[in-house]
Design an enzyme around this catalytic site. Sequence first.
Site, mmCIF file in Angstrom:
data_model
loop_
_atom_site.group_PDB
_atom_site.id
_atom_site.type_symbol
_atom_site.label_atom_id
_atom_site.label_comp_id
_atom_site.label_asym_id
_atom_site.label_seq_id
_atom_site.Cartn_x
_atom_site.Cartn_y
_atom_site.Cartn_z
ATOM 1 N N LYS A 42 0.909 -1.075 -0.005
ATOM 2 C CA LYS A 42 0.029 0.133 0.035
ATOM 3 C C LYS A 42 0.941 1.463 0.018
ATOM 4 O O LYS A 42 0.784 2.205 -0.767
ATOM 5 C CB LYS A 42 -1.018 -0.082 1.289
ATOM 6 C CG LYS A 42 -1.591 1.433 1.571
ATOM 7 C CD LYS A 42 -2.417 1.192 2.704
ATOM 8 C CE LYS A 42 -1.903 1.653 3.994
ATOM 9 N NZ LYS A 42 -1.319 3.148 4.295
ATOM 10 N N ASN A 43 1.847 1.445 0.798
ATOM 11 C CA ASN A 43 2.724 2.369 1.055
ATOM 12 C C ASN A 43 3.437 2.816 -0.090
ATOM 13 O O ASN A 43 4.115 3.824 0.010
ATOM 14 C CB ASN A 43 3.456 2.613 2.565
ATOM 15 C CG ASN A 43 2.278 2.838 3.779
ATOM 16 O OD1 ASN A 43 1.222 2.951 3.558
ATOM 17 N ND2 ASN A 43 2.923 2.287 4.668
ATOM 18 N N ARG A 62 -4.531 10.534 4.338
ATOM 19 C CA ARG A 62 -3.410 11.243 4.459
ATOM 20 C C ARG A 62 -2.309 11.432 3.573
ATOM 21 O O ARG A 62 -1.647 12.235 2.973
ATOM 22 C CB ARG A 62 -2.952 11.148 5.662
ATOM 23 C CG ARG A 62 -1.849 12.134 6.204
ATOM 24 C CD ARG A 62 -1.008 12.014 7.685
ATOM 25 N NE ARG A 62 -0.302 13.213 8.041
ATOM 26 C CZ ARG A 62 0.933 13.326 7.826
ATOM 27 N NH1 ARG A 62 1.538 12.532 6.914
ATOM 28 N NH2 ARG A 62 1.366 14.651 8.249
ATOM 29 N N ASP A 94 -5.164 13.329 12.840
ATOM 30 C CA ASP A 94 -4.827 11.987 12.499
ATOM 31 C C ASP A 94 -4.955 11.032 13.628
ATOM 32 O O ASP A 94 -4.542 11.222 14.863
ATOM 33 C CB ASP A 94 -3.517 12.078 11.941
ATOM 34 C CG ASP A 94 -3.081 10.868 11.119
ATOM 35 O OD1 ASP A 94 -3.039 9.613 11.822
ATOM 36 O OD2 ASP A 94 -2.818 11.119 9.894
ATOM 37 N N ASP A 138 4.366 -0.011 12.007
ATOM 38 C CA ASP A 138 3.119 -0.174 11.828
ATOM 39 C C ASP A 138 2.894 -1.893 12.490
ATOM 40 O O ASP A 138 1.804 -2.299 12.288
ATOM 41 C CB ASP A 138 2.985 -0.386 10.347
ATOM 42 C CG ASP A 138 3.182 0.853 9.530
ATOM 43 O OD1 ASP A 138 2.000 1.408 8.985
ATOM 44 O OD2 ASP A 138 4.166 1.558 9.717
HETATM 45 C C1 UD1 Z 1 4.577 6.389 6.565
HETATM 46 C C2 UD1 Z 1 3.756 5.402 6.202
HETATM 47 C C3 UD1 Z 1 3.375 4.732 7.775
HETATM 48 C C4 UD1 Z 1 4.473 4.579 8.511
HETATM 49 C C5 UD1 Z 1 5.383 5.641 8.339
HETATM 50 C C6 UD1 Z 1 6.796 5.166 9.245
HETATM 51 C C7 UD1 Z 1 2.697 5.872 4.319
HETATM 52 C C8 UD1 Z 1 1.293 6.297 3.744
HETATM 53 N N1 UD1 Z 1 2.517 5.667 5.516
HETATM 54 O O1 UD1 Z 1 3.921 7.576 7.090
HETATM 55 O O2 UD1 Z 1 2.210 3.630 7.609
HETATM 56 O O3 UD1 Z 1 4.074 4.197 9.973
HETATM 57 O O4 UD1 Z 1 5.885 5.829 7.172
HETATM 58 O O5 UD1 Z 1 7.500 4.110 8.743
HETATM 59 O O6 UD1 Z 1 3.742 5.520 3.720
HETATM 60 N N2 UD1 Z 1 7.230 14.014 10.803
HETATM 61 C C9 UD1 Z 1 7.449 15.243 11.523
HETATM 62 N N3 UD1 Z 1 7.580 16.338 10.234
HETATM 63 C C10 UD1 Z 1 7.352 16.034 8.907
HETATM 64 C C11 UD1 Z 1 7.252 14.591 8.685
HETATM 65 C C12 UD1 Z 1 7.196 13.740 9.699
HETATM 66 O O7 UD1 Z 1 7.619 15.718 12.242
HETATM 67 O O8 UD1 Z 1 7.502 16.863 8.300
HETATM 68 C C13 UD1 Z 1 7.424 13.135 11.775
HETATM 69 C C14 UD1 Z 1 6.048 12.403 12.233
HETATM 70 O O9 UD1 Z 1 5.197 13.255 12.948
HETATM 71 C C15 UD1 Z 1 6.540 11.068 12.838
HETATM 72 C C16 UD1 Z 1 7.674 10.666 12.138
HETATM 73 O O10 UD1 Z 1 8.314 11.922 11.450
HETATM 74 O O11 UD1 Z 1 6.625 11.059 14.238
HETATM 75 C C17 UD1 Z 1 7.640 9.608 11.092
HETATM 76 O O12 UD1 Z 1 6.955 10.384 10.040
HETATM 77 P P1 UD1 Z 1 7.050 9.762 8.382
HETATM 78 O O13 UD1 Z 1 8.238 8.721 8.339
HETATM 79 O O14 UD1 Z 1 6.960 11.068 7.492
HETATM 80 O O15 UD1 Z 1 5.887 8.978 8.216
HETATM 81 P P2 UD1 Z 1 4.640 9.145 7.225
HETATM 82 O O16 UD1 Z 1 5.410 9.063 5.715
HETATM 83 O O17 UD1 Z 1 3.457 9.988 7.794
#
Ligand code: UD1
Length: 434
Positions: free
Chosen positions: A22-23, A94, A118, A310
Amino acid sequence: MEVVRVEGGARLEGEVTVPGAKNSALKLMAAALLAPGGTVLHDVPDILDVTIMAELLRRLGCRVEQDAPARRVAVDVPEQVGHRADYELVRAMRASISVLGPLLARVGEVDVALPGGDAIGSRGLDLHVDGLRQLGAEVDVAHGYLVARAPRGLRGALVPLAFPSVGATENLLTAAVLAEGTTVLDNAAREPEVVDLARMLSAMGARIEGVGTSQLRVEGVARLRPVQHRVVPDRIVAGTWAYAAAAAGGDVHVRGARAEHLGLVLDKLTLAGVEVVPTGDGLRVLGPRPPRRPRAVDVATLPYPGFPTDLQPFALVLGAVSEGSAVVTENLFEARFRFVPEIARLGADVRVEGHHVLVRGRPALSGAPVEASDIRAGAALVVAGLVADGVTEVSGVQHLDRGYDAFVPQLAALGARVERVQRSPGSLPLPGPG
Ligand code: UD1
Protein backbone atom coordinates in the site's frame (compact mmCIF):
# COMPACT_ATOMS: atom_id res chain seq x y z
CA MET A 1 -22.62 -1.17 11.02
CA GLU A 2 -20.31 -3.94 9.91
CA VAL A 3 -18.00 -5.78 12.32
CA VAL A 4 -15.44 -8.56 12.02
CA ARG A 5 -16.54 -11.43 14.24
CA VAL A 6 -13.78 -13.81 15.38
CA GLU A 7 -14.14 -16.93 17.45
CA GLY A 8 -10.84 -17.69 19.12
CA GLY A 9 -8.94 -20.93 19.41
CA ALA A 10 -8.52 -22.07 15.79
CA ARG A 11 -5.07 -22.91 14.50
CA LEU A 12 -3.96 -21.31 11.22
CA GLU A 13 -2.72 -23.55 8.48
CA GLY A 14 -2.18 -23.03 4.78
CA GLU A 15 -0.83 -20.31 2.54
CA VAL A 16 -1.47 -16.65 1.82
CA THR A 17 -0.11 -14.37 -0.87
CA VAL A 18 1.24 -10.92 -0.09
CA PRO A 19 0.18 -8.21 -2.56
CA GLY A 20 2.15 -5.09 -3.48
CA ALA A 21 2.69 -2.59 -0.68
CA LYS A 22 0.00 0.00 0.00
CA ASN A 23 2.64 2.50 1.11
CA SER A 24 4.47 2.08 -2.15
CA ALA A 25 1.54 1.79 -4.59
CA LEU A 26 0.01 5.09 -3.43
CA LYS A 27 3.27 7.01 -3.96
CA LEU A 28 3.89 5.33 -7.32
CA MET A 29 0.42 6.37 -8.48
CA ALA A 30 1.21 9.96 -7.44
CA ALA A 31 4.61 9.76 -9.14
CA ALA A 32 2.90 8.82 -12.41
CA LEU A 33 1.90 12.52 -12.56
CA LEU A 34 5.52 13.34 -13.37
CA ALA A 35 5.27 11.99 -16.94
CA PRO A 36 2.54 12.57 -19.50
CA GLY A 37 1.27 9.32 -21.00
CA GLY A 38 0.26 5.88 -19.76
CA THR A 39 1.93 4.43 -16.66
CA VAL A 40 0.88 0.92 -15.61
CA LEU A 41 1.39 -0.49 -12.13
CA HIS A 42 1.21 -4.22 -11.37
CA ASP A 43 0.58 -5.99 -8.04
CA VAL A 44 -1.43 -3.04 -6.75
CA PRO A 45 -3.48 -4.16 -3.72
CA ASP A 46 -7.27 -4.03 -4.00
CA ILE A 47 -7.83 -1.68 -1.05
CA LEU A 48 -9.82 1.46 -0.34
CA ASP A 49 -6.77 3.77 -0.21
CA VAL A 50 -5.90 2.88 -3.81
CA THR A 51 -9.46 3.76 -4.84
CA ILE A 52 -9.10 7.12 -3.07
CA MET A 53 -5.79 7.84 -4.80
CA ALA A 54 -7.37 6.89 -8.15
CA GLU A 55 -10.16 9.40 -7.48
CA LEU A 56 -7.64 12.11 -6.62
CA LEU A 57 -5.73 11.49 -9.87
CA ARG A 58 -9.00 11.64 -11.83
CA ARG A 59 -9.81 15.01 -10.30
CA LEU A 60 -6.37 16.17 -11.43
CA GLY A 61 -7.38 15.28 -15.01
CA CYS A 62 -5.93 11.77 -15.35
CA ARG A 63 -7.75 8.73 -16.71
CA VAL A 64 -7.37 5.92 -14.21
CA GLU A 65 -8.37 2.30 -14.77
CA GLN A 66 -8.30 0.10 -11.73
CA ASP A 67 -8.52 -3.59 -12.65
CA ALA A 68 -8.94 -4.90 -9.12
CA PRO A 69 -9.02 -8.68 -9.87
CA ALA A 70 -5.84 -8.34 -11.95
CA ARG A 71 -4.26 -6.08 -9.29
CA ARG A 72 -3.41 -3.59 -12.05
CA VAL A 73 -3.80 0.18 -12.19
CA ALA A 74 -3.31 2.15 -15.41
CA VAL A 75 -2.89 5.92 -15.12
CA ASP A 76 -3.11 8.05 -18.25
CA VAL A 77 -1.64 11.46 -17.49
CA PRO A 78 -2.55 14.40 -19.78
CA GLU A 79 -0.13 17.16 -20.82
CA GLN A 80 -2.05 19.62 -18.61
CA VAL A 81 -2.82 18.40 -15.10
CA GLY A 82 -4.67 20.15 -12.28
CA HIS A 83 -3.00 21.28 -9.08
CA ARG A 84 -5.45 20.87 -6.21
CA ALA A 85 -5.97 18.04 -3.69
CA ASP A 86 -9.26 18.69 -1.89
CA TYR A 87 -9.79 18.40 1.85
CA GLU A 88 -12.44 15.73 1.31
CA LEU A 89 -9.81 13.37 -0.14
CA VAL A 90 -6.86 14.35 2.06
CA ARG A 91 -9.04 13.87 5.13
CA ALA A 92 -10.05 10.41 3.91
CA MET A 93 -6.42 9.49 3.25
CA ARG A 94 -3.40 11.40 4.49
CA ALA A 95 -1.18 9.84 1.78
CA SER A 96 -2.95 12.20 -0.66
CA ILE A 97 -0.21 14.67 0.31
CA SER A 98 2.19 12.63 -1.80
CA VAL A 99 0.99 14.54 -4.88
CA LEU A 100 2.77 17.60 -3.44
CA GLY A 101 6.24 16.81 -4.86
CA PRO A 102 5.12 15.54 -8.29
CA LEU A 103 2.70 18.44 -8.91
CA LEU A 104 5.13 21.12 -7.81
CA ALA A 105 7.79 19.66 -10.10
CA ARG A 106 5.47 19.17 -13.05
CA VAL A 107 3.03 22.11 -12.83
CA GLY A 108 4.94 24.59 -10.67
CA GLU A 109 1.95 25.09 -8.39
CA VAL A 110 0.00 22.95 -5.96
CA ASP A 111 -2.71 23.39 -3.33
CA VAL A 112 -2.98 20.46 -0.96
CA ALA A 113 -5.41 20.45 1.96
CA LEU A 114 -3.74 20.14 5.36
CA PRO A 115 -4.46 16.67 6.74
CA GLY A 116 -5.38 17.94 10.21
CA GLY A 117 -6.26 15.49 12.98
CA ASP A 118 -4.95 12.02 12.42
CA ALA A 119 -5.73 8.83 14.29
CA ILE A 120 -2.04 8.00 14.70
CA GLY A 121 -0.82 11.29 16.06
CA SER A 122 0.15 14.77 15.03
CA ARG A 123 2.20 14.01 11.97
CA GLY A 124 3.88 17.26 10.97
CA LEU A 125 4.62 18.52 7.49
CA ASP A 126 7.51 20.81 8.52
CA LEU A 127 10.17 18.61 6.90
CA HIS A 128 8.23 18.53 3.61
CA VAL A 129 7.80 22.31 3.66
CA ASP A 130 11.38 23.18 4.70
CA GLY A 131 12.79 20.88 2.04
CA LEU A 132 10.59 22.26 -0.75
CA ARG A 133 11.58 25.79 0.26
CA GLN A 134 15.23 24.82 -0.07
CA LEU A 135 14.43 23.65 -3.60
CA GLY A 136 13.20 27.18 -4.31
CA ALA A 137 9.43 26.83 -3.74
CA GLU A 138 7.35 29.46 -1.96
CA VAL A 139 5.15 27.66 0.54
CA ASP A 140 2.32 29.17 2.59
CA VAL A 141 -0.78 28.07 4.41
CA ALA A 142 -4.10 29.65 3.41
CA HIS A 143 -7.67 28.59 4.21
CA GLY A 144 -6.62 25.14 5.40
CA TYR A 145 -4.46 24.47 2.35
CA LEU A 146 -0.73 24.19 1.87
CA VAL A 147 -0.08 26.46 -1.10
CA ALA A 148 3.24 25.89 -2.88
CA ARG A 149 4.49 27.79 -5.91
CA ALA A 150 7.62 27.51 -8.04
CA PRO A 151 6.82 29.70 -11.05
CA ARG A 152 10.39 29.58 -12.35
CA GLY A 153 10.82 25.88 -11.59
CA LEU A 154 12.69 24.17 -8.76
CA ARG A 155 16.47 24.36 -8.24
CA GLY A 156 18.62 21.56 -6.86
CA ALA A 157 20.00 22.08 -3.36
CA LEU A 158 21.50 20.34 -0.36
CA VAL A 159 18.58 19.28 1.83
CA PRO A 160 19.46 17.79 5.21
CA LEU A 161 16.45 16.14 6.88
CA ALA A 162 16.30 16.50 10.66
CA PHE A 163 14.55 13.10 10.76
CA PRO A 164 14.40 10.39 8.06
CA SER A 165 10.69 10.95 7.35
CA VAL A 166 9.27 8.59 4.73
CA GLY A 167 6.71 11.07 3.36
CA ALA A 168 9.14 14.02 3.27
CA THR A 169 11.84 11.94 1.55
CA GLU A 170 9.31 10.86 -1.09
CA ASN A 171 7.92 14.34 -1.72
CA LEU A 172 11.42 15.83 -1.97
CA LEU A 173 12.63 13.04 -4.24
CA THR A 174 9.68 13.44 -6.62
CA ALA A 175 10.22 17.21 -6.63
CA ALA A 176 13.98 16.97 -7.20
CA VAL A 177 13.84 14.67 -10.25
CA LEU A 178 12.60 17.52 -12.47
CA ALA A 179 14.50 20.35 -10.67
CA GLU A 180 17.37 22.14 -12.36
CA GLY A 181 20.74 20.89 -11.13
CA THR A 182 21.77 18.58 -8.29
CA THR A 183 19.85 17.83 -5.12
CA VAL A 184 21.37 15.94 -2.20
CA LEU A 185 18.89 14.55 0.33
CA ASP A 186 20.80 13.86 3.52
CA ASN A 187 19.43 11.57 6.25
CA ALA A 188 16.83 10.31 3.78
CA ALA A 189 14.44 7.48 4.70
CA ARG A 190 15.58 4.04 3.48
CA GLU A 191 12.30 2.09 3.67
CA PRO A 192 11.83 -0.51 0.89
CA GLU A 193 8.89 1.61 -0.34
CA VAL A 194 11.21 4.62 -0.81
CA VAL A 195 13.59 2.36 -2.73
CA ASP A 196 10.68 1.15 -4.87
CA LEU A 197 9.76 4.75 -5.70
CA ALA A 198 13.38 5.60 -6.57
CA ARG A 199 13.54 2.54 -8.84
CA MET A 200 10.38 3.52 -10.68
CA LEU A 201 11.63 7.12 -11.05
CA SER A 202 14.94 5.82 -12.43
CA ALA A 203 13.06 3.68 -14.96
CA MET A 204 11.15 6.84 -15.93
CA GLY A 205 14.47 8.49 -16.76
CA ALA A 206 15.35 10.15 -13.44
CA ARG A 207 19.00 10.22 -12.39
CA ILE A 208 19.27 9.10 -8.78
CA GLU A 209 22.34 7.78 -6.95
CA GLY A 210 22.54 6.25 -3.48
CA VAL A 211 19.20 4.40 -3.71
CA GLY A 212 18.72 2.43 -0.48
CA THR A 213 21.18 4.59 1.46
CA SER A 214 20.49 7.63 3.60
CA GLN A 215 22.04 9.98 1.06
CA LEU A 216 20.17 10.38 -2.21
CA ARG A 217 21.83 12.37 -4.97
CA VAL A 218 19.53 13.52 -7.77
CA GLU A 219 20.53 15.14 -11.06
CA GLY A 220 17.43 16.88 -12.36
CA VAL A 221 16.24 16.05 -15.89
CA ALA A 222 13.93 18.05 -18.17
CA ARG A 223 11.34 15.35 -18.80
CA LEU A 224 10.36 11.87 -17.65
CA ARG A 225 8.60 9.09 -19.53
CA PRO A 226 5.78 6.77 -18.40
CA VAL A 227 6.65 3.19 -17.43
CA GLN A 228 5.33 -0.20 -16.37
CA HIS A 229 6.30 -1.10 -12.81
CA ARG A 230 5.65 -3.95 -10.35
CA VAL A 231 5.00 -2.78 -6.78
CA VAL A 232 7.31 -4.17 -4.06
CA PRO A 233 5.58 -6.79 -1.83
CA ASP A 234 3.98 -5.40 1.32
CA ARG A 235 6.33 -6.14 4.22
CA ILE A 236 3.73 -4.95 6.74
CA VAL A 237 1.08 -7.32 5.40
CA ALA A 238 3.72 -10.10 5.35
CA GLY A 239 4.57 -9.23 8.97
CA THR A 240 0.87 -9.27 9.87
CA TRP A 241 0.53 -12.87 8.63
CA ALA A 242 3.75 -13.86 10.40
CA TYR A 243 2.47 -12.47 13.72
CA ALA A 244 -0.95 -14.07 13.19
CA ALA A 245 0.73 -17.47 12.69
CA ALA A 246 3.01 -16.86 15.68
CA ALA A 247 0.19 -15.91 18.04
CA ALA A 248 -2.26 -18.60 16.93
CA GLY A 249 0.28 -21.45 16.89
CA GLY A 250 -0.07 -21.81 13.15
CA ASP A 251 1.89 -23.08 10.18
CA VAL A 252 1.50 -20.52 7.42
CA HIS A 253 3.34 -20.16 4.14
CA VAL A 254 3.52 -16.41 3.50
CA ARG A 255 4.14 -16.28 -0.24
CA GLY A 256 5.78 -13.13 -1.50
CA ALA A 257 7.24 -12.21 1.93
CA ARG A 258 10.78 -10.94 1.54
CA ALA A 259 13.06 -11.88 4.44
CA GLU A 260 15.51 -9.08 3.55
CA HIS A 261 12.78 -6.47 4.25
CA LEU A 262 11.82 -8.05 7.57
CA GLY A 263 15.23 -8.52 9.23
CA LEU A 264 14.55 -7.30 12.75
CA VAL A 265 10.94 -8.53 12.68
CA LEU A 266 12.05 -12.08 11.94
CA ASP A 267 14.81 -11.84 14.59
CA LYS A 268 12.21 -10.85 17.19
CA LEU A 269 9.86 -13.66 16.13
CA THR A 270 12.70 -16.18 16.31
CA LEU A 271 13.61 -14.97 19.81
CA ALA A 272 9.96 -15.49 20.74
CA GLY A 273 10.31 -19.17 19.77
CA VAL A 274 8.67 -18.89 16.35
CA GLU A 275 10.21 -20.90 13.53
CA VAL A 276 10.76 -18.97 10.31
CA VAL A 277 11.86 -20.99 7.28
CA PRO A 278 12.69 -19.36 3.94
CA THR A 279 10.96 -21.04 1.00
CA GLY A 280 11.60 -20.46 -2.68
CA ASP A 281 9.00 -17.71 -2.89
CA GLY A 282 8.41 -16.51 0.66
CA LEU A 283 8.56 -17.61 4.27
CA ARG A 284 7.00 -20.42 6.23
CA VAL A 285 6.09 -19.32 9.76
CA LEU A 286 5.44 -21.87 12.51
CA GLY A 287 4.21 -20.59 15.84
CA PRO A 288 4.77 -22.54 19.07
CA ARG A 289 1.96 -25.10 19.26
CA PRO A 290 -0.25 -24.90 22.35
CA PRO A 291 0.25 -25.69 25.18
CA ARG A 292 3.69 -24.22 24.39
CA ARG A 293 3.61 -20.43 24.36
CA PRO A 294 5.77 -17.79 22.72
CA ARG A 295 8.45 -16.11 24.86
CA ALA A 296 8.10 -12.40 25.71
CA VAL A 297 10.44 -10.18 23.66
CA ASP A 298 11.15 -6.44 23.97
CA VAL A 299 10.51 -4.37 20.85
CA ALA A 300 11.30 -0.71 20.03
CA THR A 301 10.12 0.94 16.81
CA LEU A 302 12.56 2.93 14.68
CA PRO A 303 12.86 4.09 11.05
CA TYR A 304 13.91 1.32 8.64
CA PRO A 305 15.88 -0.92 9.09
CA GLY A 306 14.55 -0.67 12.65
CA PHE A 307 11.41 -2.44 13.83
CA PRO A 308 8.44 -0.95 11.88
CA THR A 309 5.94 1.11 13.86
CA ASP A 310 3.15 -0.44 11.75
CA LEU A 311 3.90 -3.86 13.27
CA GLN A 312 4.08 -2.61 16.86
CA PRO A 313 0.42 -3.45 17.67
CA PHE A 314 1.05 -7.05 16.56
CA ALA A 315 4.15 -7.31 18.77
CA LEU A 316 1.94 -6.15 21.63
CA VAL A 317 -0.68 -8.83 20.90
CA LEU A 318 2.02 -11.52 20.80
CA GLY A 319 3.47 -10.19 24.07
CA ALA A 320 0.02 -10.35 25.64
CA VAL A 321 -0.10 -14.17 25.19
CA SER A 322 3.62 -14.87 25.72
CA GLU A 323 5.40 -16.33 28.70
CA GLY A 324 7.03 -13.54 30.71
CA SER A 325 6.99 -9.73 30.45
CA ALA A 326 8.17 -7.38 27.74
CA VAL A 327 8.54 -3.67 27.08
CA VAL A 328 7.20 -2.35 23.78
CA THR A 329 8.52 1.12 22.93
CA GLU A 330 6.96 3.40 20.30
CA ASN A 331 9.37 6.02 18.96
CA LEU A 332 7.44 7.28 15.92
CA PHE A 333 3.75 7.82 16.54
CA GLU A 334 2.61 8.29 20.13
CA ALA A 335 -1.05 7.78 19.23
CA ARG A 336 -0.43 4.18 18.13
CA PHE A 337 -1.06 3.46 21.83
CA ARG A 338 -4.76 4.25 21.31
CA PHE A 339 -4.87 0.58 20.58
CA VAL A 340 -3.74 -0.33 24.13
CA PRO A 341 -7.09 0.22 25.94
CA GLU A 342 -8.73 -1.96 23.29
CA ILE A 343 -6.49 -4.98 23.92
CA ALA A 344 -6.91 -4.32 27.64
CA ARG A 345 -10.64 -4.88 26.97
CA LEU A 346 -9.61 -8.31 25.69
CA GLY A 347 -7.96 -9.00 29.03
CA ALA A 348 -4.36 -8.16 28.10
CA ASP A 349 -2.21 -7.10 31.05
CA VAL A 350 -0.80 -3.85 29.64
CA ARG A 351 0.40 -0.66 31.30
CA VAL A 352 1.41 2.50 29.42
CA GLU A 353 4.40 4.44 30.79
CA GLY A 354 5.11 7.40 28.48
CA HIS A 355 6.08 5.92 25.13
CA HIS A 356 6.57 2.42 26.58
CA VAL A 357 4.03 -0.31 27.25
CA LEU A 358 4.78 -2.96 29.83
CA VAL A 359 3.01 -6.13 28.79
CA ARG A 360 2.77 -9.21 31.01
CA GLY A 361 1.82 -12.34 29.10
CA ARG A 362 -1.22 -14.47 29.87
CA PRO A 363 -2.19 -17.90 28.53
CA ALA A 364 -5.13 -16.46 26.58
CA LEU A 365 -7.15 -13.30 26.04
CA SER A 366 -10.88 -13.04 26.54
CA GLY A 367 -13.22 -12.14 23.65
CA ALA A 368 -15.13 -8.82 23.75
CA PRO A 369 -16.39 -6.07 21.43
CA VAL A 370 -13.53 -3.69 20.53
CA GLU A 371 -13.02 -0.80 18.13
CA ALA A 372 -10.23 -0.21 15.61
CA SER A 373 -8.73 3.30 15.50
CA ASP A 374 -6.45 2.81 12.47
CA ILE A 375 -5.51 0.24 9.83
CA ARG A 376 -2.94 -1.70 11.86
CA ALA A 377 -4.92 -1.55 15.10
CA GLY A 378 -7.84 -3.08 13.18
CA ALA A 379 -5.82 -6.04 11.92
CA ALA A 380 -4.06 -6.50 15.29
CA LEU A 381 -7.41 -6.67 17.09
CA VAL A 382 -8.57 -9.39 14.70
CA VAL A 383 -5.32 -11.29 15.42
CA ALA A 384 -5.95 -10.80 19.15
CA GLY A 385 -9.42 -12.29 18.61
CA LEU A 386 -7.75 -15.46 17.30
CA VAL A 387 -6.11 -16.02 20.70
CA ALA A 388 -9.07 -14.92 22.83
CA ASP A 389 -11.57 -17.27 24.44
CA GLY A 390 -15.04 -16.86 22.95
CA VAL A 391 -16.13 -14.19 20.52
CA THR A 392 -14.43 -10.89 19.67
CA GLU A 393 -16.21 -8.34 17.48
CA VAL A 394 -14.02 -5.67 15.92
CA SER A 395 -15.81 -2.52 14.74
CA GLY A 396 -14.21 0.23 12.63
CA VAL A 397 -13.93 -2.27 9.75
CA GLN A 398 -13.42 0.55 7.24
CA HIS A 399 -9.88 0.91 8.62
CA LEU A 400 -9.09 -2.68 7.65
CA ASP A 401 -10.44 -2.09 4.13
CA ARG A 402 -8.13 0.89 3.72
CA GLY A 403 -5.00 -1.24 3.93
CA TYR A 404 -5.69 -4.98 3.75
CA ASP A 405 -6.65 -6.81 0.58
CA ALA A 406 -9.13 -9.65 1.35
CA PHE A 407 -7.91 -10.01 4.95
CA VAL A 408 -10.98 -11.77 6.36
CA PRO A 409 -11.46 -14.29 3.50
CA GLN A 410 -7.75 -15.18 3.58
CA LEU A 411 -7.83 -15.63 7.35
CA ALA A 412 -10.92 -17.84 7.01
CA ALA A 413 -9.15 -19.91 4.33
CA LEU A 414 -6.36 -20.55 6.87
CA GLY A 415 -8.92 -22.09 9.21
CA ALA A 416 -9.82 -19.11 11.42
CA ARG A 417 -13.46 -18.86 12.48
CA VAL A 418 -13.92 -15.32 11.22
CA GLU A 419 -16.57 -13.46 9.21
CA ARG A 420 -17.94 -10.01 8.56
CA VAL A 421 -21.41 -9.46 9.98
CA GLN A 422 -23.89 -6.59 10.14
CA ARG A 423 -24.76 -5.19 13.54
CA SER A 424 -27.39 -2.56 14.18
CA PRO A 425 -25.65 0.49 15.64
CA GLY A 426 -26.27 0.97 19.36
CA SER A 427 -28.84 3.56 20.36
CA LEU A 428 -26.85 4.98 23.28
CA PRO A 429 -25.22 8.37 22.66
CA LEU A 430 -21.44 8.48 22.42
CA PRO A 431 -19.73 9.86 25.51
CA GLY A 432 -19.15 13.61 25.19
CA PRO A 433 -16.36 15.72 26.75
CA GLY A 434 -18.53 16.66 29.73
C1 UD1 B 1 4.70 6.46 6.47
C2 UD1 B 1 3.71 5.33 6.35
C3 UD1 B 1 3.27 4.84 7.72
C4 UD1 B 1 4.49 4.48 8.54
C5 UD1 B 1 5.48 5.64 8.57
C6 UD1 B 1 6.76 5.31 9.29
C7 UD1 B 1 2.57 5.86 4.28
C8 UD1 B 1 1.29 6.22 3.62
N1 UD1 B 1 2.54 5.80 5.61
O1 UD1 B 1 4.02 7.55 7.09
O2 UD1 B 1 2.44 3.69 7.55
O3 UD1 B 1 4.08 4.17 9.85
O4 UD1 B 1 5.80 6.03 7.24
O5 UD1 B 1 7.37 4.22 8.73
O6 UD1 B 1 3.56 5.59 3.64
N2 UD1 B 1 7.39 14.06 10.95
C9 UD1 B 1 7.56 15.39 11.29
N3 UD1 B 1 7.56 16.33 10.30
C10 UD1 B 1 7.42 16.01 9.00
C11 UD1 B 1 7.25 14.66 8.65
C12 UD1 B 1 7.24 13.70 9.64
O7 UD1 B 1 7.68 15.73 12.46
O8 UD1 B 1 7.44 16.94 8.16
C13 UD1 B 1 7.38 13.05 12.02
C14 UD1 B 1 6.03 12.40 12.20
O9 UD1 B 1 5.21 13.17 13.07
C15 UD1 B 1 6.39 11.07 12.81
C16 UD1 B 1 7.73 10.73 12.15
O10 UD1 B 1 8.21 11.97 11.64
O11 UD1 B 1 6.61 11.18 14.18
C17 UD1 B 1 7.64 9.70 11.04
O12 UD1 B 1 6.81 10.18 10.01
P1 UD1 B 1 7.04 9.77 8.49
O13 UD1 B 1 8.24 8.91 8.36
O14 UD1 B 1 6.95 11.00 7.66
O15 UD1 B 1 5.76 8.85 8.22
P2 UD1 B 1 4.67 9.01 7.08
O16 UD1 B 1 5.33 9.25 5.77
O17 UD1 B 1 3.62 9.96 7.54
